[in-house]
Write a protein that holds these residues in place. Structure first.
Motif, PDB file in Angstrom:
ATOM      1  N   PRO A  61      27.810  69.030 -17.202  1.00 52.88           N
ATOM      2  CA  PRO A  61      28.779  67.978 -17.511  1.00 52.88           C
ATOM      3  C   PRO A  61      28.819  66.738 -16.365  1.00 52.88           C
ATOM      4  CG  PRO A  61      29.604  70.187 -17.735  1.00 52.88           C
ATOM      5  CD  PRO A  61      28.424  70.297 -17.175  1.00 52.88           C
ATOM      6  N   ASN A  62      28.517  66.998 -15.322  1.00 51.63           N
ATOM      7  CA  ASN A  62      28.666  65.960 -14.225  1.00 51.63           C
ATOM      8  C   ASN A  62      27.328  64.889 -14.464  1.00 51.63           C
ATOM      9  OD1 ASN A  62      26.645  67.216 -12.929  1.00 51.63           O
ATOM     10  ND2 ASN A  62      27.834  67.993 -10.946  1.00 51.63           N
ATOM     11  N   GLY A  63      26.464  65.170 -15.315  1.00 50.84           N
ATOM     12  CA  GLY A  63      25.360  64.354 -15.583  1.00 50.84           C
ATOM     13  C   GLY A  63      23.977  64.717 -14.522  1.00 50.84           C
ATOM     14  N   GLN A  64      24.212  66.040 -13.794  1.00 59.47           N
ATOM     15  CA  GLN A  64      23.149  66.226 -13.054  1.00 59.47           C
ATOM     16  C   GLN A  64      22.291  67.167 -14.082  1.00 59.47           C
ATOM     17  OE1 GLN A  64      22.467  65.711  -9.740  1.00 59.47           O
ATOM     18  NE2 GLN A  64      23.924  64.182 -10.084  1.00 59.47           N
ATOM     19  N   PRO A  65      21.082  67.441 -13.527  1.00 55.98           N
ATOM     20  CA  PRO A  65      19.961  68.095 -14.591  1.00 55.98           C
ATOM     21  C   PRO A  65      20.389  69.550 -14.589  1.00 55.98           C
ATOM     22  CG  PRO A  65      18.756  66.683 -12.908  1.00 55.98           C
ATOM     23  CD  PRO A  65      20.361  66.564 -12.600  1.00 55.98           C
ATOM     24  N   PRO A  87       6.251  60.180 -31.345  1.00 53.78           N
ATOM     25  CA  PRO A  87       7.037  59.770 -30.226  1.00 53.78           C
ATOM     26  C   PRO A  87       8.082  61.029 -30.041  1.00 53.78           C
ATOM     27  CG  PRO A  87       7.504  58.206 -31.651  1.00 53.78           C
ATOM     28  CD  PRO A  87       6.357  58.852 -32.433  1.00 53.78           C
ATOM     29  N   ILE A  88       8.106  61.329 -28.984  1.00 54.13           N
ATOM     30  CA  ILE A  88       9.278  62.148 -28.770  1.00 54.13           C
ATOM     31  C   ILE A  88      10.047  61.731 -27.600  1.00 54.13           C
ATOM     32  CG2 ILE A  88       7.915  63.485 -26.770  1.00 54.13           C
ATOM     33  CD1 ILE A  88       9.534  66.042 -27.684  1.00 54.13           C
ATOM     34  N   GLU A  89      11.500  61.700 -27.783  1.00 52.48           N
ATOM     35  CA  GLU A  89      12.660  61.001 -26.755  1.00 52.48           C
ATOM     36  C   GLU A  89      13.713  61.975 -26.718  1.00 52.48           C
ATOM     37  OE1 GLU A  89      14.994  57.803 -28.865  1.00 52.48           O
ATOM     38  OE2 GLU A  89      12.952  57.654 -29.856  1.00 52.48           O
ATOM     39  N   TYR A  90      14.451  61.698 -25.388  1.00 51.79           N
ATOM     40  CA  TYR A  90      15.519  62.635 -24.882  1.00 51.79           C
ATOM     41  C   TYR A  90      16.667  61.990 -25.361  1.00 51.79           C
ATOM     42  CZ  TYR A  90      12.128  64.491 -21.115  1.00 51.79           C
ATOM     43  OH  TYR A  90      11.029  64.998 -20.606  1.00 51.79           O
ATOM     44  N   PHE A  91      17.424  62.886 -25.824  1.00 49.07           N
ATOM     45  CA  PHE A  91      18.939  62.413 -26.460  1.00 49.07           C
ATOM     46  C   PHE A  91      19.851  63.562 -25.557  1.00 49.07           C
ATOM     47  CE2 PHE A  91      22.635  61.772 -28.802  1.00 49.07           C
ATOM     48  CZ  PHE A  91      22.776  60.287 -28.698  1.00 49.07           C
ATOM     49  N   ASP A  92      20.868  62.903 -24.981  1.00 52.05           N
ATOM     50  CA  ASP A  92      21.956  63.852 -24.168  1.00 52.05           C
ATOM     51  C   ASP A  92      22.452  65.004 -25.139  1.00 52.05           C
ATOM     52  OD1 ASP A  92      24.188  64.937 -22.550  1.00 52.05           O
ATOM     53  OD2 ASP A  92      24.940  63.067 -22.350  1.00 52.05           O
ATOM     54  N   GLU A  93      22.331  66.206 -24.453  1.00 55.42           N
ATOM     55  CA  GLU A  93      22.863  67.348 -25.477  1.00 55.42           C
ATOM     56  C   GLU A  93      23.922  67.873 -24.705  1.00 55.42           C
ATOM     57  OE1 GLU A  93      19.869  70.274 -25.363  1.00 55.42           O
ATOM     58  OE2 GLU A  93      20.755  71.397 -23.762  1.00 55.42           O
ATOM     59  N   ARG A  94      24.692  67.264 -23.957  1.00 57.95           N
ATOM     60  CA  ARG A  94      25.816  68.208 -23.306  1.00 57.95           C
ATOM     61  C   ARG A  94      26.834  68.172 -24.121  1.00 57.95           C
ATOM     62  NH1 ARG A  94      27.077  63.802 -18.310  1.00 57.95           N
ATOM     63  NH2 ARG A  94      25.774  62.656 -19.668  1.00 57.95           N
ATOM     64  N   PHE A  95      27.409  69.532 -24.225  1.00 50.58           N
ATOM     65  CA  PHE A  95      28.537  69.971 -24.968  1.00 50.58           C
ATOM     66  C   PHE A  95      28.142  70.370 -26.258  1.00 50.58           C
ATOM     67  CE2 PHE A  95      30.444  66.784 -22.155  1.00 50.58           C
ATOM     68  CZ  PHE A  95      30.983  67.675 -21.299  1.00 50.58           C
ATOM     69  N   THR A  96      26.784  70.331 -26.759  1.00 54.90           N
ATOM     70  CA  THR A  96      26.522  70.612 -28.160  1.00 54.90           C
ATOM     71  C   THR A  96      26.678  72.089 -28.449  1.00 54.90           C
ATOM     72  OG1 THR A  96      24.221  70.920 -27.548  1.00 54.90           O
ATOM     73  CG2 THR A  96      24.733  68.923 -28.358  1.00 54.90           C
ATOM     74  N   SER A 124      23.258  73.367 -32.947  1.00 57.25           N
ATOM     75  CA  SER A 124      23.071  72.430 -31.750  1.00 57.25           C
ATOM     76  C   SER A 124      22.091  71.484 -32.008  1.00 57.25           C
ATOM     77  CB  SER A 124      22.728  73.287 -30.446  1.00 57.25           C
ATOM     78  OG  SER A 124      23.841  74.013 -30.200  1.00 57.25           O
ATOM     79  N   ALA A 125      20.921  71.733 -32.576  1.00 56.36           N
ATOM     80  CA  ALA A 125      19.961  70.859 -33.006  1.00 56.36           C
ATOM     81  C   ALA A 125      20.389  69.946 -34.249  1.00 56.36           C
ATOM     82  CB  ALA A 125      18.705  71.756 -33.409  1.00 56.36           C
ATOM     83  N   THR A 126      21.388  70.489 -34.884  1.00 61.83           N
ATOM     84  CA  THR A 126      21.787  69.557 -35.748  1.00 61.83           C
ATOM     85  C   THR A 126      22.969  68.367 -35.322  1.00 61.83           C
ATOM     86  OG1 THR A 126      21.497  71.170 -37.580  1.00 61.83           O
ATOM     87  CG2 THR A 126      23.175  69.455 -38.170  1.00 61.83           C
ATOM     88  N   ILE A 127      23.753  68.879 -34.294  1.00 59.71           N
ATOM     89  CA  ILE A 127      24.574  67.932 -33.724  1.00 59.71           C
ATOM     90  C   ILE A 127      23.851  66.933 -32.751  1.00 59.71           C
ATOM     91  CG2 ILE A 127      26.403  67.768 -31.852  1.00 59.71           C
ATOM     92  CD1 ILE A 127      27.238  70.699 -32.852  1.00 59.71           C
TER      93      ILE A 127
END
Length: 141
Positions: A61-65, A87-96, A124-127
């Protein structure tokens, strides 16, 4: 248009969601054993056109890995070398996961169904995918 696929990568299981070909609607697709994920994705791509893959970037939650980030990065690096055309790209999953449990509650699922970790991973993947799609849309002026 080709689909967009999203991944909620886990140590044991991985949730997968995908858009429709017009990239409007996100829906849960499957939960697969993480050890089988790479081959499963290659088989899926042999049947369906996928424009890109979005993978949840695990952060606290604090953004740390989070502890899972290193495993996700290893998978991403392997994918980029083996399948550079998708291509594969990252997207923030916090709280999913929290949102997935809430969606299950709101949907009226019984306690036993809510304890199904595979279903939580798929939701979670859908969110992640819904959030990604929302982030691409521009507000109307």
């Amino acid at each position: 248009m080709a689909r967009i696929l999203s991944i909620d990568y886990g140590k044991k299981r991985t949730g997968i969601a995908v858009t429709d070909p017009l990239q409007i609607i996100a829906g849960g697709l499957a939960t697969v054993s993480t050890s089988e994920l790479f081959d499963w994705l290659k088989a899926y791509l042999a049947k369906e056109a996928v424009e890109r893959i979005i993978i949840g970037e695990p952060r606290q939650p604090n953004g740390q890995p989070s502890e899972n980030l290193q495993r996700v990065q290893q998978f991403v690096n392997r994918w980029r070398k083996a399948v550079p055309e998708v291509p594969i790209e990252y997207f923030d999953e916090r709280f999913t996961s929290v949102l997935a449990h809430q969606a299950m509650l709101d949907g009226g699922l019984k306690k036993k169904a809510r304890q199904d970790k595979a279903l939580v991973d798929e939701i979670s993947a859908t969110i992640i995918l819904e959030d990604y799609l929302r982030s691409r849309t521009r507000p109307l002026s």
